[in-house]
Design an enzyme around this catalytic site. Structure first.
Site, PDB file in Angstrom:
ATOM      1  N   SER A  14      53.815 -25.008-123.161  1.00 52.58           N
ATOM      2  CA  SER A  14      53.126 -26.168-122.565  1.00 52.58           C
ATOM      3  C   SER A  14      52.641 -25.855-121.149  1.00 52.58           C
ATOM      4  O   SER A  14      51.611 -26.374-120.712  1.00 52.58           O
ATOM      5  CB  SER A  14      54.017 -27.409-122.590  1.00 52.58           C
ATOM      6  OG  SER A  14      55.091 -27.282-121.703  1.00 52.58           O
ATOM      7  N   ASN A  15      53.349 -24.997-120.438  1.00 53.29           N
ATOM      8  CA  ASN A  15      52.852 -24.584-119.114  1.00 53.29           C
ATOM      9  C   ASN A  15      51.623 -23.693-119.239  1.00 53.29           C
ATOM     10  O   ASN A  15      50.681 -23.815-118.456  1.00 53.29           O
ATOM     11  CB  ASN A  15      53.955 -23.872-118.325  1.00 53.29           C
ATOM     12  CG  ASN A  15      54.924 -24.867-117.699  1.00 53.29           C
ATOM     13  OD1 ASN A  15      54.582 -25.528-116.733  1.00 53.29           O
ATOM     14  ND2 ASN A  15      56.100 -24.985-118.274  1.00 53.29           N
ATOM     15  N   MET A  91      61.860 -16.084-121.712  1.00 56.47           N
ATOM     16  CA  MET A  91      63.311 -16.186-121.590  1.00 56.47           C
ATOM     17  C   MET A  91      64.008 -14.833-121.759  1.00 56.47           C
ATOM     18  O   MET A  91      64.942 -14.688-122.537  1.00 56.47           O
ATOM     19  CB  MET A  91      63.840 -17.212-122.612  1.00 56.47           C
ATOM     20  CG  MET A  91      63.217 -18.591-122.461  1.00 56.47           C
ATOM     21  SD  MET A  91      63.371 -19.297-120.798  1.00 56.47           S
ATOM     22  CE  MET A  91      64.983 -20.039-120.944  1.00 56.47           C
ATOM     23  N   LEU A  94      64.455  -9.435-116.810  1.00 56.36           N
ATOM     24  CA  LEU A  94      63.568  -8.278-116.638  1.00 56.36           C
ATOM     25  C   LEU A  94      64.289  -7.153-115.892  1.00 56.36           C
ATOM     26  O   LEU A  94      65.117  -7.408-115.019  1.00 56.36           O
ATOM     27  CB  LEU A  94      62.336  -8.705-115.848  1.00 56.36           C
ATOM     28  CG  LEU A  94      61.510  -9.798-116.525  1.00 56.36           C
ATOM     29  CD1 LEU A  94      60.546 -10.425-115.529  1.00 56.36           C
ATOM     30  CD2 LEU A  94      60.756  -9.233-117.725  1.00 56.36           C
ATOM     31  N   HIS A 110      60.751 -22.289-112.822  1.00 54.23           N
ATOM     32  CA  HIS A 110      62.154 -22.524-113.158  1.00 54.23           C
ATOM     33  C   HIS A 110      62.433 -24.026-113.058  1.00 54.23           C
ATOM     34  O   HIS A 110      62.022 -24.668-112.093  1.00 54.23           O
ATOM     35  CB  HIS A 110      63.062 -21.748-112.196  1.00 54.23           C
ATOM     36  CG  HIS A 110      64.502 -21.892-112.541  1.00 54.23           C
ATOM     37  ND1 HIS A 110      65.075 -21.235-113.622  1.00 54.23           N
ATOM     38  CD2 HIS A 110      65.493 -22.637-111.981  1.00 54.23           C
ATOM     39  CE1 HIS A 110      66.354 -21.575-113.699  1.00 54.23           C
ATOM     40  NE2 HIS A 110      66.630 -22.425-112.717  1.00 54.23           N
ATOM     41  N   GLU A 144      66.242 -10.228-108.034  1.00 56.16           N
ATOM     42  CA  GLU A 144      67.327 -11.213-108.135  1.00 56.16           C
ATOM     43  C   GLU A 144      66.900 -12.346-109.068  1.00 56.16           C
ATOM     44  O   GLU A 144      65.875 -13.012-108.805  1.00 56.16           O
ATOM     45  CB  GLU A 144      67.650 -11.777-106.744  1.00 56.16           C
ATOM     46  CG  GLU A 144      68.899 -12.616-106.736  1.00 56.16           C
ATOM     47  CD  GLU A 144      69.062 -13.440-105.459  1.00 56.16           C
ATOM     48  OE1 GLU A 144      69.773 -14.444-105.511  1.00 56.16           O
ATOM     49  OE2 GLU A 144      68.434 -13.083-104.445  1.00 56.16           O
ATOM     50  N   LEU A 145      67.653 -12.581-110.127  1.00 57.90           N
ATOM     51  CA  LEU A 145      67.282 -13.593-111.123  1.00 57.90           C
ATOM     52  C   LEU A 145      67.112 -14.971-110.469  1.00 57.90           C
ATOM     53  O   LEU A 145      68.037 -15.469-109.809  1.00 57.90           O
ATOM     54  CB  LEU A 145      68.354 -13.658-112.217  1.00 57.90           C
ATOM     55  CG  LEU A 145      68.080 -14.626-113.360  1.00 57.90           C
ATOM     56  CD1 LEU A 145      66.912 -14.155-114.213  1.00 57.90           C
ATOM     57  CD2 LEU A 145      69.327 -14.827-114.215  1.00 57.90           C
TER      58      LEU A 145
END
Ligand code: GAR
Length: 216
Positions: A14-15, A91, A94, A110, A144-145
């Protein structure tokens, strides 16, 4: 020059749709060169096909490890020579190598007001914490996630009768505003990543990012 964008998805997209709509409406000086999904059944692939955008599938399950999957993604993506990589509900975690390869030109969205609630189940965690506000954040991706510099945030209130589903819907609606906006600003060079920090109109952007709510 119109920018070339590659969008990575894992699901509904949807984004992706919100960004495609903003491009169709002439709001973004860019075009989506390809959409790549790690899941063959992602509905976002159909959205891309309907818009005649190349829809690529690369299943992570067919690779031995994260490194080889990410390397294969780089090869597919770089074929399109993108200026900007947009993670839209992608999802997968990386590798550092992948992130470094696209440093400064990769965005993620996010579903929380980062730095709060990195990771999963953000809506549930915000409700359980008794927060009055929740929201979503577009940020530049670093190793960094969910930890890279913030670009744009949008807020929603958490009302007494909200549950996880209703809150998710409210947040989604705001995501569909802030993601096209952030992409528009990057494509027009209004918003820029530099090694020293993020600039907006050549001025340093505060660490909490541009707050959409405070200006509407
Ligand atoms: C969005 O809510 C996005 O914030 C979230 O996945 C959803 C994708 O929706 N992303 C993450 O949780 C990343 N950690 P969409 O496929 O309909 O755009």
């Amino acid at each position: 020059m119109s920018k070339r964008i590659v969008v990575l998805i894992s699901g509904s997209g949807s984004n992706l749709q919100a960004i495609m709509d903003a491009i169709d409406a002439g709001q973004i000086n860019g075009r989506i060169a390809a959409v790549l999904s790690n899941k063959a059944d992602a509905y976002g692939l159909e959205r891309a096909q309907k818009a005649n955008i190349p829809a690529l599938i690369l299943k992570h399950t067919e690779f031995d490890d994260r490194e080889s999957f990410d390397q294969a993604m780089i090869e597919k993506i770089d074929h399109y020579q993108p200026d900007l990589i947009v993670l839209a509900g992608f999802m997968r975690i990386l590798t550092a190598e992948f992130v470094r390869h696209y440093q400064g030109r990769m965005l993620n969205i996010h579903p929380s007001l980062l730095p709060k609630y990195k990771g999963l189940h953000t809506h549930k965690r915000a409700i359980e914490a008794g927060d009055l506000y929740h929201g979503c954040t577009v940020h530049f991706v670093t190793e960094e996630l969910d930890g890279g510099p913030l670009a744009v945030q949008g807020k929603v209130s958490i009302d007494m009768d909200d549950d996880e589903d209703s809150l998710q819907q409210k947040v989604h609606a705001v995501e569909h505003k802030i993601y096209p906006l952030a992409v528009e600003w990057i494509c027009s060079d209004k918003l820029k990543w530099t090694p020293k920090g993020i600039l907006i109109n050549n001025q340093p952007l505060p660490s909490e990012g541009y707050q959409l709510d405070s200006s509407v």
